[in-house]
Design a protein around this motif. Structure first.
Motif, PDB file in Angstrom:
ATOM      1  N   GLU A 684       0.917  -1.625  -0.533  1.00 40.85           N
ATOM      2  CA  GLU A 684      -0.190   0.460   0.342  1.00 40.85           C
ATOM      3  C   GLU A 684       1.062   1.679  -0.277  1.00 40.85           C
ATOM      4  OE1 GLU A 684      -3.334   0.442  -0.845  1.00 40.85           O
ATOM      5  OE2 GLU A 684      -2.711  -1.653  -0.894  1.00 40.85           O
ATOM      6  N   ARG A 687       1.921   1.755  -3.452  1.00 46.91           N
ATOM      7  CA  ARG A 687       0.886   2.296  -4.532  1.00 46.91           C
ATOM      8  C   ARG A 687       0.976   4.078  -4.272  1.00 46.91           C
ATOM      9  NH1 ARG A 687      -2.909  -2.621  -4.058  1.00 46.91           N
ATOM     10  NH2 ARG A 687      -1.991  -4.493  -5.456  1.00 46.91           N
ATOM     11  N   GLU A 688       0.595   4.454  -2.915  1.00 46.42           N
ATOM     12  CA  GLU A 688       0.452   5.458  -2.250  1.00 46.42           C
ATOM     13  C   GLU A 688       1.398   6.147  -2.840  1.00 46.42           C
ATOM     14  OE1 GLU A 688      -0.187   8.606   1.928  1.00 46.42           O
ATOM     15  OE2 GLU A 688       0.065   6.132   1.398  1.00 46.42           O
ATOM     16  N   SER A 691       1.610   7.262  -6.982  1.00 48.95           N
ATOM     17  CA  SER A 691       0.279   7.910  -6.461  1.00 48.95           C
ATOM     18  C   SER A 691       0.652   9.618  -6.395  1.00 48.95           C
ATOM     19  CB  SER A 691      -1.003   7.498  -6.253  1.00 48.95           C
ATOM     20  OG  SER A 691      -1.235   6.691  -6.733  1.00 48.95           O
ATOM     21  N   ALA A 718      -1.313  -1.207  -9.354  1.00 46.98           N
ATOM     22  CA  ALA A 718      -2.398  -1.301  -9.016  1.00 46.98           C
ATOM     23  C   ALA A 718      -3.438  -1.646  -9.590  1.00 46.98           C
ATOM     24  CB  ALA A 718      -2.785   0.184  -8.026  1.00 46.98           C
ATOM     25  N   GLU A 721      -9.193  -0.915  -9.905  1.00 48.18           N
ATOM     26  CA  GLU A 721     -10.307  -0.567  -8.935  1.00 48.18           C
ATOM     27  C   GLU A 721      -9.684   0.410  -7.924  1.00 48.18           C
ATOM     28  OE1 GLU A 721      -9.783  -4.367  -7.654  1.00 48.18           O
ATOM     29  OE2 GLU A 721      -9.913  -3.657  -9.570  1.00 48.18           O
ATOM     30  N   HIS A 722      -8.322   0.194  -7.416  1.00 46.73           N
ATOM     31  CA  HIS A 722      -7.409   0.149  -6.825  1.00 46.73           C
ATOM     32  C   HIS A 722      -7.542   2.608  -6.510  1.00 46.73           C
ATOM     33  CE1 HIS A 722      -4.577   1.199  -3.701  1.00 46.73           C
ATOM     34  NE2 HIS A 722      -5.072   0.324  -2.934  1.00 46.73           N
ATOM     35  N   TYR A 725      -5.078   3.422  -8.984  1.00 45.62           N
ATOM     36  CA  TYR A 725      -4.814   3.087 -10.594  1.00 45.62           C
ATOM     37  C   TYR A 725      -5.565   4.244 -10.847  1.00 45.62           C
ATOM     38  CZ  TYR A 725      -6.156   1.193 -14.700  1.00 45.62           C
ATOM     39  OH  TYR A 725      -6.418   1.058 -16.193  1.00 45.62           O
ATOM     40  N   ARG A 726      -7.073   5.310  -9.573  1.00 43.54           N
ATOM     41  CA  ARG A 726      -7.616   5.695 -10.380  1.00 43.54           C
ATOM     42  C   ARG A 726      -6.625   6.788 -10.469  1.00 43.54           C
ATOM     43  NH1 ARG A 726     -11.432   3.378  -7.042  1.00 43.54           N
ATOM     44  NH2 ARG A 726     -11.087   4.764  -5.253  1.00 43.54           N
ATOM     45  N   TYR A 827      -6.049  11.866  -1.173  1.00 39.14           N
ATOM     46  CA  TYR A 827      -5.444  10.418  -2.056  1.00 39.14           C
ATOM     47  C   TYR A 827      -5.107  10.656  -3.516  1.00 39.14           C
ATOM     48  CZ  TYR A 827      -3.459   5.899  -2.768  1.00 39.14           C
ATOM     49  OH  TYR A 827      -2.019   4.857  -3.187  1.00 39.14           O
ATOM     50  N   GLU A 828      -6.174  11.214  -3.676  1.00 41.05           N
ATOM     51  CA  GLU A 828      -6.463  10.720  -5.596  1.00 41.05           C
ATOM     52  C   GLU A 828      -5.526  12.453  -5.649  1.00 41.05           C
ATOM     53  OE1 GLU A 828      -9.600   9.165  -6.986  1.00 41.05           O
ATOM     54  OE2 GLU A 828      -9.803   8.085  -5.770  1.00 41.05           O
TER      55      GLU A 828
END
Length: 953
Positions: A684, A687-688, A691, A718, A721-722, A725-726, A827-828
């Motif tokens: 995780e 992935r973060e 991002s 990722a 749906e994660h 990834y978005r 996060y995004e």
């Protein structure tokens, strides 16, 4: 040169400046065709020297000082463009009893006839910059490989409150180099040395020297034992170094160490013979006390894991792979003779690892306001003083000297996918197909190194066993609307098929071959680098690229290891011995290899195909390289949060060095083992981390994901749906939606010598609170970008520059300038704010940059200040813009009347849009609309090339 006259008028100003000073000693004054020469011999107030002032333009004066009688330097001017033209409206040269001067339409430069010091003033008599007096340390005779030169030093007197930027790209997270900073201008993986300084007082210095140079506080760093040290047992004179098993903490041995100096391969023998570094953890403990009070700077070089505690507080937590040691600095205020507890925990990376610790003492009072350049080799103290009405104006002067930055091809402003490395033709084709299948926008895919046969490094030919049909591969990528960039090292193996040709023509550096130093590929091969200072070698190198790669359709060049990286961990003396350019000694020209390397590729491609824009990505960079369509990336950085943060100041200062195209590996290059087969927590974090890195990279001149394993494609990081990834997909899509904005910035960079990445001081020079901000920047004239560089952070503190109001790009919420606020950072998204008065064109989502014409643009207008923007378009892939084939729509917003003005379109080019639709979105405190707002109140207008005036509500 036009309207140049010589006169003594206007010089009473200079006499008044020096009223009350002691009577100047006799110096010989001479007018030259472009300035003055003042000679000192046996002077009471000056060393023996000749000082030349040379007017280049109204805003640029060259200063050259040489030991008396040695003559004007004959060193080749690689940085300065061959086509440099003097542009002077008026020019006056003359002398008084105490000064010699030249005056242009913009500034005055004065040489003291008693001391030889040069000072610069504007025409109102305000001092801009002054030299400190040269002394016996200004010229120190030296030689190398038969080349006689001087080690040269020049001190400048700067104002304590001014901001000083530029000097290339460095990994120390330093934004403002004024007062007590030392930076080494040296080409090294992750370090770029560019000898150009930019000041908030609207001047720049192009230090015209090609050797390794120290800038700022150039006093030698002190070793650890310059502190008063005490061991954990209380013994004086050392720290306790405990070597233990890294897994069990069982102690191998403990010994005193008072110097930590394991910087290179040649230092490895200093470690205890009884231990294996690959199995070891070393803990240094004790106290240190300084004989000085004030700010101290600890300079670390390290590989492996490094943690530092001072008085029990963790102040550093770092990691780097051994073959690419990193650096960092720690500032600490210390009281005189007061012991401070220090603990350093070092876990080496492999059987060879590196760790050095040196420090700077507080600046003595006599040097408080000095900024210096100290170079290893040169014929003279030689620099160009550039004045301007703004920092942009100063950078324009720099590019007048060293060359304009061409407009990069439009595809380069899309998303790039890279990996270390695609090992087969099937791999790269599969990745391209997957991107198109998943509808992840992309313009460029990158083939990294070792696509050649193992023993054929330097041939620039594909290994046909793994890449059976390179031409068909390139065509397949092109058919999918993808460009391909390829790695082209300047390195040649002894077993390569081209080695004998380059050797027999003396186009290589032979020393590495004779030394038998092997690289790290397969069994290991002896290798060396070609000599780009040799015209024949440059031509031959381009011929290899042309015949083997360009002719099959390769679109862009990745010039890796362009320092040149003979070997990452041999010391500088060994590197200089290997690197012997034909132009002169390696000491004199050490930093210029990447400049000449890019020159050969740029000139070769433009001669071969004058219609295809050159694109070069290079790991190393020197002054002037921007004219060769070169962009830099920050090298093999680590995939860690601290490395991401370090890139921000590094990229800003690179841009403020006058060199506009920069990026870094989104996601970082070097990866810790914990991410190779991660547990749930580490996965995780991975992935973060990616991002956040994507979110940052979307607001840079180039957006490239690259790195070692794990694979860097978004779908490998990722699942769809994660949120990671978005987030990555959002960042890529936003990049394409801002294509019209970004490409217009590229045009502004060429036509107006603009800088896309901007330190806060560039646009807000009165807001001193922003001078030192090393974690924010402006992207073009409109957007304030604040990357998130801390794990699990969902908010961050932002400085909103004074002098403007700001609007959240995503929501339209207004924030007043002149304050620091903690803002949301979900996060995004990273926080991005548009400046009041900004005009931001936002287009449709695209799968690649030329998928469809931008027939519809949302035009966001931000209330609160007047604004302007010039929407630029051209053919995107050729040099017709140099011939005037482009279009421009000037857009202005008048805040007092809330009126938007679209001017008549200027210019035209083949295939241009003659009509388009603008959706005008007016953002104000009463109409908070952002690019993420679900509904947008807008006004649609059709534009056919004729002026429109729109009243906004």
């Amino acid at each position: 040169m036009r309207n140049i006259t010589y006169a003594l008028s206007g010089l009473m100003f200079f006499t008044m400046i020096h009223q009350g000073s002691a009577q100047a000693q006799k110096a010989q004054f001479e007018k030259t065709a472009t300035g003055v020469k003042v000679s000192f011999k046996n002077s009471a107030g000056s060393i023996d020297q000749d000082v030349y002032l040379d007017a280049i333009t109204d805003k640029i004066i060259r200063v050259t000082a040489v030991p008396a009688g040695t003559g004007f330097p004959k060193q080749q001017r690689l940085v300065i463009v061959d086509s440099l033209h003097r542009q002077l409206k008026s020019f006056v040269a003359g002398s008084t009893d105490s000064t010699a001067t030249i005056q242009t339409a913009d500034l005055r430069a004065i040489v003291s006839l008693s001391s030889g010091k040069v000072e610069f003033y504007d025409l109102h008599g305000h001092a801009i910059l002054k030299e400190a007096k040269r002394n016996s340390g200004s010229f120190t005779a030296g030689s190398y490989n038969g080349d006689a030169f001087y080690q040269v030093n020049q001190d400048f007197i700067v104002q304590p409150e001014e901001g000083i930027y530029g000097l290339g790209q460095h990994q120390n997270a330093v934004m403002n180099y004024n007062r007590g900073k030392q930076v080494t201008l040296l080409q090294y993986n992750t370090e770029i040395g560019i000898p150009f300084l930019l000041s908030t007082n609207n001047y720049g210095l192009l230090w015209h020297n090609y050797s390794i140079t120290k800038a700022g506080d150039v006093r030698p760093l002190l070793p650890l034992n310059a502190f008063k040290l005490s061991s954990v047992e209380g013994e004086q004179g050392w720290l306790t170094a405990t070597y233990m098993n890294r897994n069990t903490d069982s102690v191998y041995l403990s010994r005193p160490e008072s110097i930590i100096d394991y910087g290179y391969l040649t230092d490895q023998h200093k470690f205890p013979k009884e231990i294996k570094l690959a199995d070891t953890k070393v803990v240094y403990e004790g106290t240190l006390a300084s004989p000085y009070a004030g700010k101290h700077v600890l300079h670390f070089k390290y590989s492996g894991y490094m943690k530092v505690w001072i008085d029990g507080q963790l102040v550093a937590d770092r990691w780097r792979q051994s073959w690419n040691a990193g650096t960092f600095e720690l500032e600490k205020d210390l009281e005189k003779d007061q012991p401070r507890r220090i603990r350093m925990e070092w876990i080496p990376d492999g059987s060879e690892s590196y760790f050095t610790l040196n420090w700077q003492s507080p600046i003595p009072a006599a040097r408080q306001n000095l900024f210096s350049f100290n170079s290893e080799a040169g014929d003279a103290i030689d620099y160009y003083f550039v004045h301007g009405a703004s920092m942009d104006d100063v950078i324009s002067g720099y590019r007048h000297l060293s060359g304009k930055a061409p407009i990069m091809p439009v595809w380069s402003f899309g998303f790039w996918q890279s990996r270390e490395r695609y090992k087969t033709q099937a791999e790269i084709e599969q990745v391209a197909t997957e991107f198109r299948k998943r509808k992840i926008p992309i313009d460029n895919i990158v083939q990294d190194w070792s696509y050649w046969s193992e023993n054929d490094w330097g041939s620039q030919q594909f290994d046909l066993n793994r890449f059976p049909d390179p031409k068909a591969m390139v065509k397949k990528l092109h058919d999918q609307n993808l460009k391909i960039m390829i790695s082209a090292w300047p390195k040649i193996n002894e077993e390569s098929r081209v080695y004998q040709e380059f050797k027999s023509n003396k186009w290589i550096y032979p020393r590495n071959i004779y030394d038998g130093r092997k690289d790290w590929i397969g069994k290991g091969y002896t290798s060396t680098f070609y000599d780009p200072f040799n015209q024949g070698a440059r031509d031959a190198f381009w011929k290899l690229l042309d015949n083997n790669l360009f002719k099959i359709g390769i679109d862009a060049w990745w010039m890796d290891a362009s320092e040149p990286d003979i070997h990452s961990n041999i010391d500088l003396d060994e590197r200089k011995a290997v690197f012997q350019p034909s132009i002169g000694s390696s000491v004199r020209y050490y930093n210029a290899f990447p400049l000449q390397n890019a020159k050969g590729i740029y000139e070769g491609q433009r001669a071969t195909d004058p219609n295809k824009r050159v694109f070069i990505l290079t790991r190393s960079f020197f002054a002037g390289q921007q004219r060769y369509a070169a962009a830099a990336w920050s090298g093999d950085i680590a995939s860690r949060w601290h490395d991401m943060k370090d890139q921000i100041a590094g990229g800003i200062n690179f841009s403020m060095s006058g060199t506009p195209y920069w990026t870094m590996d989104a996601g970082g290059f070097l990866v810790e083992n914990r991410f190779h087969k991660p547990n749930a927590v580490d996965l995780e974090e991975w992935r973060e981390l990616n991002s956040r890195w994507y979110q940052y990279a979307a607001f840079l001149p180039l957006f490239r994901a690259h790195g070692q394993f794990p694979f860097r494609e978004p779908y490998h990081i990722a699942p769809a749906e994660h949120p990671a990834y978005r987030s990555m997909l959002y960042a890529i899509n936003l990049r394409y939606k801002l294509l019209a904005y970004n490409y217009s910035l590229a045009a502004k960079t060429f036509f107006e010598d603009y800088s896309m990445i901007r330190g806060l001081a560039m646009d807000f020079p009165l807001d001193k609170a922003g001078f030192d901000r090393n974690d924010q920047y402006l992207w073009g004239p409109s957007l304030l970008v604040s990357p998130v560089t801390e794990k699990v952070a969902r908010s961050r503190k932002i400085h909103f520059p004074q002098g403007a109001d700001w609007y959240d790009l995503y929501s339209g919420k207004k924030v007043s300038g002149g304050q620091d606020l903690l803002v949301d950072a979900p996060y995004e998204r990273i926080p991005v704010y548009a400046k009041a008065g900004a005009i931001v064109p936002v287009g449709q989502e695209l799968q690649y940059s030329t998928e469809k014409k931008q027939t519809v643009l949302d035009l966001y207008i931000y209330a609160g200040a007047d604004g302007q923007f010039s929407l630029y378009e051209d053919e995107g892939d050729n040099y017709n813009y140099e011939k005037g084939k482009y279009s421009r729509i000037d857009i202005r917003y008048d805040n007092s009347t809330q009126t938007l003005l679209l001017a008549d379109r200027k210019g035209e080019f083949e295939g241009m849009l003659h009509s388009r639709k603008f959706n005008i979105i007016f953002v104000s405190d009463r109409n908070a609309i952002g690019i993420d707002s679900p509904t947008k109140k807008s006004m649609a207008v059709s534009y056919h090339g004729k002026a429109l005036q729109i009243k906004l509500k």
